[in-house]
Each structure stands twice: as C-alpha cells, then as structure tokens.
Design a protein around this motif. Sequence first.
Motif, PDB file in Angstrom:
ATOM      1  N   ILE A   1      31.876  43.028  36.127  1.00 26.53           N
ATOM      2  CA  ILE A   1      32.397  43.237  34.774  1.00 26.53           C
ATOM      3  C   ILE A   1      33.717  42.495  34.594  1.00 26.53           C
ATOM      4  O   ILE A   1      33.944  41.842  33.576  1.00 26.53           O
ATOM      5  N   VAL A   2      34.600  42.588  35.610  1.00 22.18           N
ATOM      6  CA  VAL A   2      35.883  41.889  35.549  1.00 22.18           C
ATOM      7  C   VAL A   2      35.660  40.385  35.440  1.00 22.18           C
ATOM      8  O   VAL A   2      36.338  39.683  34.681  1.00 22.18           O
TER       9      VAL A   2
ATOM     10  N   PRO B   1      37.132  59.990  33.439  1.00 23.42           N
ATOM     11  CA  PRO B   1      37.538  58.624  33.819  1.00 23.42           C
ATOM     12  C   PRO B   1      36.516  57.607  33.323  1.00 23.42           C
ATOM     13  O   PRO B   1      35.314  57.905  33.235  1.00 23.42           O
ATOM     14  N   PRO B   2      36.969  56.410  32.980  1.00 26.48           N
ATOM     15  CA  PRO B   2      36.024  55.381  32.518  1.00 26.48           C
ATOM     16  C   PRO B   2      35.042  55.012  33.616  1.00 26.48           C
ATOM     17  O   PRO B   2      35.407  54.975  34.804  1.00 26.48           O
ATOM     18  N   PRO B   3      33.781  54.764  33.276  1.00 27.90           N
ATOM     19  CA  PRO B   3      32.810  54.347  34.293  1.00 27.90           C
ATOM     20  C   PRO B   3      33.113  52.924  34.755  1.00 27.90           C
ATOM     21  O   PRO B   3      33.286  52.026  33.933  1.00 27.90           O
ATOM     22  N   PHE B   4      33.173  52.715  36.054  1.00 26.81           N
ATOM     23  CA  PHE B   4      33.511  51.399  36.582  1.00 26.81           C
ATOM     24  C   PHE B   4      32.273  50.613  37.017  1.00 26.81           C
ATOM     25  O   PHE B   4      32.386  49.603  37.709  1.00 26.81           O
ATOM     26  N   SER B   5      31.133  51.070  36.609  1.00 23.11           N
ATOM     27  CA  SER B   5      29.886  50.327  36.822  1.00 23.11           C
ATOM     28  C   SER B   5      28.849  50.908  35.865  1.00 23.11           C
ATOM     29  O   SER B   5      29.045  51.980  35.295  1.00 23.11           O
TER      30      SER B   5
ATOM     31  N   ILE C   1      36.156  49.842  29.909  1.00 24.20           N
ATOM     32  CA  ILE C   1      36.840  49.221  31.052  1.00 24.20           C
ATOM     33  C   ILE C   1      37.868  48.205  30.563  1.00 24.20           C
ATOM     34  O   ILE C   1      38.971  48.095  31.136  1.00 24.20           O
ATOM     35  N   LEU C   2      37.549  47.485  29.493  1.00 26.97           N
ATOM     36  CA  LEU C   2      38.505  46.532  28.926  1.00 26.97           C
ATOM     37  C   LEU C   2      39.761  47.263  28.452  1.00 26.97           C
ATOM     38  O   LEU C   2      40.886  46.797  28.681  1.00 26.97           O
ATOM     39  N   ALA C   3      39.591  48.415  27.804  1.00 29.19           N
ATOM     40  CA  ALA C   3      40.745  49.208  27.363  1.00 29.19           C
ATOM     41  C   ALA C   3      41.578  49.659  28.561  1.00 29.19           C
ATOM     42  O   ALA C   3      42.816  49.583  28.539  1.00 29.19           O
ATOM     43  N   PHE C   4      40.910  50.124  29.610  1.00 31.85           N
ATOM     44  CA  PHE C   4      41.620  50.606  30.802  1.00 31.85           C
ATOM     45  C   PHE C   4      42.417  49.481  31.460  1.00 31.85           C
ATOM     46  O   PHE C   4      43.612  49.639  31.765  1.00 31.85           O
ATOM     47  N   LEU C   5      41.792  48.323  31.669  1.00 30.32           N
ATOM     48  CA  LEU C   5      42.466  47.209  32.343  1.00 30.32           C
ATOM     49  C   LEU C   5      43.574  46.612  31.479  1.00 30.32           C
ATOM     50  O   LEU C   5      44.637  46.227  31.987  1.00 30.32           O
TER      51      LEU C   5
END
Length: 578
Positions: free
Chosen positions: A283-284, A266-270, A109-113
């Motif tokens: 996470i954010v 897609p990256p898991p968002f949870s 998620i860090l990579a995606f954001l």
Amino acid sequence: MVHCLHRCLATFSPRRRFPLLKWVPKYSLHAFGYDTIAGLTVGLTVVPQALAYAQLAGLSVQFGLYSSIMGGFVYCLLGTSKDITLGPTAIMSALIAPLVHGDVVYATILAFLCGCVQLLLGLFQLGFIMDFISEPVIKGFTCAASLIICVTQVKNLLGLQDIPRQFFLLLYHIFAKLAETRPGDATLGFLCIIFLLLLKVIRCKVEDVDSLTVKIAKKITWLASTGRNVLVILAAALVSFAFSSFHLQPFVITGEVQPGLPTFHPPPFSEERNGTVITFSHIVQDLGTALLVIPLVGFMESIAIAKAFARDNKYPVDPSQELIAIGTTNIFGSFLSAFPVTGSFTRTAVNSQSGVCTPAGGLITGVLVLLSLQYLTPCFYYIPCAALASIIICSVAPVFDVFFIRDLWRVKKLNMLPFVLTFGLCFYEMQIGILVGVAMSLIIALYPLTQPTVMVCYTGPVVVLQPRGALLFLGAESFREVIQSKIRQVEPQLSVILDCSWLSSLDYTAVITLRELQAALQAQRLRLAFVALHADVLDVLLRADLPELRHFESVEQALSWMLGSQDTEYHLDVHSGI
C-alpha cells in the motif's frame, strides 16, 4: 538528528503544546454563547459539504462525515487559531481520489501516514519548510485543482455514467456521452447552482436603522446565505422523495448510507482483495510520493488560511503547532475510518463571521456531526448526486484567481514559469505538478547565487575585490573565474585583497576555492589578504586551517602590510559588477 531532537525538547512547554491552557482560564459565558452560535452555524455548513467531498474523493458519503468528527475536538486542544476549522476540503478530496480508487483502507492508511508525517514535522519545528513553496506554485496548484474539480463534477451534474477519472479521458468521455445526459439531473443541477449563487450574493439593501424588523430581516438573510448548502440539499432531497413516492426517480441519488456512528479502532494495515492479501508495504508503495506531497499540501492549505484570519483578527499562530494539530487530527481520524483533512477556507470564514471567540466552537460542530450520523443518515438516501455536484462546483470555482495571474505577469514575468509548469502538469498528476513547480521556483531563486556579484578596483600593485552576499558552492567556480580573469587583465599580475564587509557567509566548497586561489597566488609570489571578516566567516576560515591566513580591519591596513608602508591611501579606480 540530535540537533532537531534538542530543538524539540527545548521548545516543549505545556502552554505552547496545549494552547487551550492559555484561553480556558479566561473563558466566559459570553464567549461560550458566541462559540455555540458559531459551532452550530459551521455545523450546518460542514454536513452537506462533507457529503459532497466524500463523493468527490470517490468514497461513500458517510466517510465525509466520519472525517468531520475529529477536527473540532483535537483542534480545540492543540490549535492556535480561534477561527480555523479542520475537515474535508475539495482540494484534498480531489488529490486523494486517484490514489485510493474508492478503497476505504487506502484512504484510512493515507490519513494515518499523512498525520504521522505532519506530527513529526511539527514536533521537530520544521514548519519553515513551507517557505520553499512559492506563491506562484500554490496558485498554480489551486487554480488547476479548481478547474479539475469543476470538470469532474460535470458528469454528476449531467447524470452521466461510466466516466473515467483521468482528466483528459474524463473530458473526452463527457463530450462523447453528452447525448446520454439525464434531463432530470441536468435541470436540478443547474437550478441548484443558480439558487446557490443567488443566496451567496443576496444582501439586505436596507440602511441600518433602529428597527427590530430590519434587524430580524438582516439576520434571516445572513442565515439563509450562510446555510445555503443545507437549503439546497433539503430542497433537492424533498423533490427526490416526492418523485419516489410516485414510483418515479428522474435523478441519480446517493442511495444507501451506513447508519450510526463509526467504530473507533486502529486503521487496518492490510486488506484482502479477490483472495489476495495486500500488505502494508505494498500500500505504501502504491501511495508513493503522495505520502510527502499530501501532508505538505494539507499544511499549506491550512496555514495559509490560519495566517490570513490571524492577520485580520490580530493574533499570532504557530506554524509548527498547527502541524501538530493537523497531524494529530489525521492520526486519530484514521481510527474512525476518515480520509486526510485540513483547514477549510469556506467554513473558517463562516466561523469567523459568526463571532467565534475560541476553538471551543469546534466542539459544538463535532457534536452536530455526531448527531447527524446517529439520526439523519436515512435521509441521505434521497439526496441527488447533481445537488452535491452543484455544491462542490460553487465552492471551488472562486478559487481560480484570474487577478493573481494578471498581477504576476505585470510584476515579474519570470515567476510565470513555475506557475505555468505547476498549472499544466497538475492536469496530468497533481503531485508531479507541485514537485516540478517547487523545483523550478528553487532554480529561479538559487540561480543568482551561481553568478556572485563582485565589485573590483585597482590600487597600485594590488587588486581589491569585494564579493557581495553569500559565497556558496553554487557560485564558487564562477567566483574563481572572476578573480582569475581580473588578475590576468593587468601586467604584472597583482596581489589580491578580499574586502569581505559585504560577505555574509561561505561554505566548505568556497573555502576550497579560496585555498586554491591562495596557492595559485603564492606560486606567483603574490599575496592574498582578507579585510572586514564577519565573525561567522572568520570562524569558518580559522576552522578550515587556511595556511598563512591574513585578515585586517580595513583595506588601508591590508595595503600597508602588502606595500610595507603606513601612509598608503586607498583610491577606487575602477568599479565593475560581475
């Protein structure tokens, strides 16, 4: 926002957004040959480094290879530098390690954001924001990061277990557990460091002669030096395998590595942890300021490398397009469970020295990484952690730039302040160190604006003031005090001419200050006139609807208006810089 959108649309063109359209029509078999050699050479470097940097990030080693796949393919399409290679780096891995705590979901998620932030900055042409990060801040961060990374790898070099990640606790526990050092790991680790250093400095001393033997010897020496990380990993893994065949294992080894290629999804968002669902918003919140700092650090590292090699090889790079390339790489990389990547100086240097002609060399490197994942993962089981630690230490130790510190102290001691603040606070938390360093650099840069320079002269019943530079809110109050003090120094008080020939700009707060000055002068039956206003400054004053605005081409014309005569001469009686 509308202005930024307009800039984004105005600068869009297929050839600018897809730089490969510039070089593909001219691509040749000759270029393909050099790109293939460079891609293979970089591939031999990226595989061992990717394994080591994944370990540094606190993740399983295969995630380093996952993070090395997308860079070559995306950058070939969107990048503007022929030399740079995108992938895992030591500094980026060290930055994300305390944030993700070994959690792949957090890393993905860090990579995606980070990719989203970088892509948006690039699309809106905001690459100039890197100008706000001064060289002392960059060097303070990189010097601190190099020391932190080296110290964190000492535990792997010595085979120590259960060592915390926080720097000062880590340092304490390393000294407390020195007696638990594993002789096998320590011996292998230091031998690997010596071997890496020898291969780095080795050079063929034979003079250039027209001899096939000499040319072959030089090529072998260069290949051995370039591929030294691979040689160290192979040798260490063979030694480890040899001990294992006798049912002995004196080393801490990598262990099981998930074989095969990563799944594209897609990256898991949870995620669910111990029966509790951790949501995307949580996470954010956990990542916090890292969502701003890490994209900027990634871009800072990459664009510095790109500009250095572009300058040496005499071709241009587009910072905003580089942001788009890095951001897109991180976004698509998150679909392969990658952590954030950026430009690598070591691999870029290898790429350039191998004679790469276009970004197509990255395609060869990407294919080599895919083949390694598909067929070589069983071999990674026996790689000693001490060998990976030695590669990391030898890669980051040269980043500590002692000569920069010496030059900085000699040239401008005040600039040591942001360097020292950044360097020191990075040992507590890297994001805080960078933010405080940037803030201090801006304070140092902006402080002169709070003390505007004003040249003063008197001629008859008039004081002529000549402000220098920009008159902004930072120095508006100080400017008012300077003018009032100069007017009060003489009796009777004088009218004022503002010679604006050196005034480059002013803002709303400065306009309010001028309006108040004009009102104060009018209350005393004194006048205010402006001279030599630049078009931009005059436009601001006209739009501010300054009452009874009087502006002239020269000081002589203003004096004539004030004194009611045409033959007044202007003489400089007193100069003072405030």
